[in-house]
Motif scaffolding. Structure first.
Motif, PDB file in Angstrom:
ATOM      1  N   LYS A 112     -16.038  -2.260   0.643  1.00 40.40           N
ATOM      2  CA  LYS A 112     -17.165  -2.610   0.970  1.00 40.40           C
ATOM      3  C   LYS A 112     -17.750  -2.380   2.640  1.00 40.40           C
ATOM      4  N   ILE A 113     -16.503  -2.113   3.522  1.00 43.63           N
ATOM      5  CA  ILE A 113     -16.655  -1.560   4.717  1.00 43.63           C
ATOM      6  C   ILE A 113     -17.086   0.074   4.704  1.00 43.63           C
ATOM      7  N   ILE A 114     -16.069   0.670   4.232  1.00 44.01           N
ATOM      8  CA  ILE A 114     -16.344   2.153   4.328  1.00 44.01           C
ATOM      9  C   ILE A 114     -15.914   2.427   2.631  1.00 44.01           C
ATOM     10  N   ALA A 115     -16.918   3.317   2.122  1.00 39.01           N
ATOM     11  CA  ALA A 115     -16.574   3.732   0.745  1.00 39.01           C
ATOM     12  C   ALA A 115     -15.791   5.270   0.710  1.00 39.01           C
ATOM     13  N   GLY A 116     -14.627   4.887  -0.192  1.00 37.59           N
ATOM     14  CA  GLY A 116     -14.002   6.176  -0.662  1.00 37.59           C
ATOM     15  C   GLY A 116     -12.448   6.489   0.189  1.00 37.59           C
ATOM     16  N   VAL A 117     -12.394   5.421   1.124  1.00 40.85           N
ATOM     17  CA  VAL A 117     -11.075   5.840   1.747  1.00 40.85           C
ATOM     18  C   VAL A 117      -9.932   5.169   1.189  1.00 40.85           C
ATOM     19  N   GLY A 118      -8.935   5.625   1.019  1.00 37.98           N
ATOM     20  CA  GLY A 118      -7.786   5.149   0.118  1.00 37.98           C
ATOM     21  C   GLY A 118      -6.699   5.082   1.180  1.00 37.98           C
ATOM     22  N   ASN A 119      -5.212   4.876   0.659  1.00 35.80           N
ATOM     23  CA  ASN A 119      -4.192   4.757   2.033  1.00 35.80           C
ATOM     24  C   ASN A 119      -3.761   5.912   2.203  1.00 35.80           C
ATOM     25  N   ILE A 120      -3.859   7.096   1.722  1.00 34.21           N
ATOM     26  CA  ILE A 120      -3.297   8.458   2.149  1.00 34.21           C
ATOM     27  C   ILE A 120      -4.209   8.744   3.492  1.00 34.21           C
ATOM     28  N   TYR A 121      -5.582   8.688   3.233  1.00 32.61           N
ATOM     29  CA  TYR A 121      -6.418   9.073   4.304  1.00 32.61           C
ATOM     30  C   TYR A 121      -6.749   7.933   5.417  1.00 32.61           C
ATOM     31  N   ALA A 122      -6.399   6.893   5.104  1.00 30.90           N
ATOM     32  CA  ALA A 122      -6.418   5.817   6.236  1.00 30.90           C
ATOM     33  C   ALA A 122      -5.333   5.948   7.225  1.00 30.90           C
ATOM     34  N   ASN A 123      -3.996   6.400   6.617  1.00 33.35           N
ATOM     35  CA  ASN A 123      -2.927   6.420   7.410  1.00 33.35           C
ATOM     36  C   ASN A 123      -3.273   7.678   8.292  1.00 33.35           C
ATOM     37  N   GLU A 124      -3.905   8.867   7.703  1.00 32.28           N
ATOM     38  CA  GLU A 124      -3.662   9.976   8.354  1.00 32.28           C
ATOM     39  C   GLU A 124      -4.810   9.834   9.520  1.00 32.28           C
ATOM     40  N   ALA A 125      -5.843   9.228   9.124  1.00 35.33           N
ATOM     41  CA  ALA A 125      -6.895   9.058  10.277  1.00 35.33           C
ATOM     42  C   ALA A 125      -6.346   8.057  11.463  1.00 35.33           C
ATOM     43  N   LEU A 126      -5.606   7.082  11.252  1.00 41.85           N
ATOM     44  CA  LEU A 126      -5.215   6.378  12.090  1.00 41.85           C
ATOM     45  C   LEU A 126      -4.048   7.088  13.041  1.00 41.85           C
ATOM     46  N   LEU A 163      -0.452  16.888   5.639  1.00 35.29           N
ATOM     47  CA  LEU A 163       0.050  15.381   5.984  1.00 35.29           C
ATOM     48  C   LEU A 163       0.902  14.999   7.027  1.00 35.29           C
ATOM     49  N   ALA A 164       0.280  14.464   8.080  1.00 32.76           N
ATOM     50  CA  ALA A 164       1.150  14.010   9.397  1.00 32.76           C
ATOM     51  C   ALA A 164       2.107  12.927   9.011  1.00 32.76           C
ATOM     52  N   VAL A 165       1.809  11.957   8.426  1.00 37.25           N
ATOM     53  CA  VAL A 165       2.678  10.607   8.560  1.00 37.25           C
ATOM     54  C   VAL A 165       2.766  10.162   7.284  1.00 37.25           C
ATOM     55  N   TYR A 166       1.713  10.364   5.990  1.00 36.75           N
ATOM     56  CA  TYR A 166       1.730   9.776   4.742  1.00 36.75           C
ATOM     57  C   TYR A 166       2.984  10.234   4.070  1.00 36.75           C
ATOM     58  N   ASP A 167       3.783   9.173   3.576  1.00 37.47           N
ATOM     59  CA  ASP A 167       4.966   9.646   2.708  1.00 37.47           C
ATOM     60  C   ASP A 167       6.006  10.462   3.338  1.00 37.47           C
TER      61      ASP A 167
END
Length: 271
Positions: A162-176, A236-240
């Motif tokens: 409801k805040i941002i559409a389409g972002v899941g765990n992988i790309y949230a971690n990478e963007a951070l 991927l820089a950090v995820y997994d």
């Protein structure tokens, strides 16, 4: 679960191969999904051409005359294109046949996906979603509002559709990681400068992932509609990557659990 880049990759393949083709048959082999598939409603698509394939967040929207087939891949759903005579994969739920002789096959082992046919005027209330993550200005405004209202970790805020559409765990971690922000940082503690940097990082990460065809992890769960994997995993820089050296500073990537889901960060590059 497929995130925006994976869903966009599927959308492009379906649009390229099926738009303009009429549906000649619909076969429901297993109606059990998140909501039971309405075989009678889907049969009403026979004789109608597929006009367009759109996407909103993680949802695929197949547009027909007056109707839209709303599709969500859930945790394990996937679409694949095949020809008559080719063996159907295990866990096939629905098969759509088109005038080109191509078949659109929906497969979902865990059955959390959604195939729901709605009238076009019913679509607006169906999506209480935030802006797309590629809309930097709108995302920044959403995060500034969340800063005032939310005490949750920033990673959790990014996962709120409801805040941002389409972002899941992988790309949230990478963007951070790209923005230099730790995932456990309370949303209210972010500065306006950090929020601006995160908004830009989200767009950049999402666009890079789309260009790479999405992310296929070690389990090989994601394949596009042509059966090809996504190649963003190599970037991927950090995820997994728990315990592996940071691509910037060489220190070991750390993992923590936030509300039952893993989050990854570099203790040196993220603050």
């Amino acid at each position: 679960m497929p995130e925006l880049p994976e869903v966009e990759t599927v959308r492009r393949a379906l649009a390229q191969h099926l738009c303009g083709q009429e549906v000649t048959a619909v076969q429901v082999l297993n109606p059990r999904l998140r909501m039971a598939v309405d075989a009678r409603a889907l049969a009403g698509l026979v004789g109608l051409p597929l006009q367009a394939v759109n996407r909103r967040g993680k949802y695929l929207l197949l547009l027909f005359s007056g109707r839209i087939l709303v599709c969500h891949l859930g945790m394990s759903g996937r679409f694949s294109l095949s020809l008559p005579g080719e063996e159907l994969p295990a866990h096939t739920h629905v098969v759509f046949a088109f005038t080109s002789r191509q078949r659109l096959v929906y497969v979902d082992p865990r059955r959390f996906g959604l195939l729901l046919l709605v009238d076009r005027e019913e679509l607006i209330p169906f999506f209480p979603l935030g802006p797309e993550p590629t809309d930097v200005s709108a995302v920044e405004q959403q995060l500034l509002v969340a800063k005032k209202r939310s005490k949750s970790p920033v990673r959790n805020v990014l996962l709120d559709q409801k805040i941002i559409a389409g972002v899941g765990n992988i790309y949230a971690n990478e963007a951070l990681f790209a923005a230099g922000i730790r995932p456990q940082t309370p949303m209210g503690r972010l500065t306006r400068k950090q929020i601006s940097a995160l908004s830009v990082a989200l767009r950049q990460v999402i666009e890079r992932a789309i260009a790479a065809g999405g992310t296929t992890l070690k389990d090989g769960s994601f394949r596009n509609a042509l059966g090809d994997p996504g190649y963003f995993a190599v970037d991927l820089a950090v995820y997994d990557r728990e315990g592996q050296p940071c691509v910037r500073c060489g220190k070991g990537i750390r993992r923590l659990v936030l509300t039952g889901r893993s989050a990854y960060f570099c203790p040196s590059c993220q603050h």
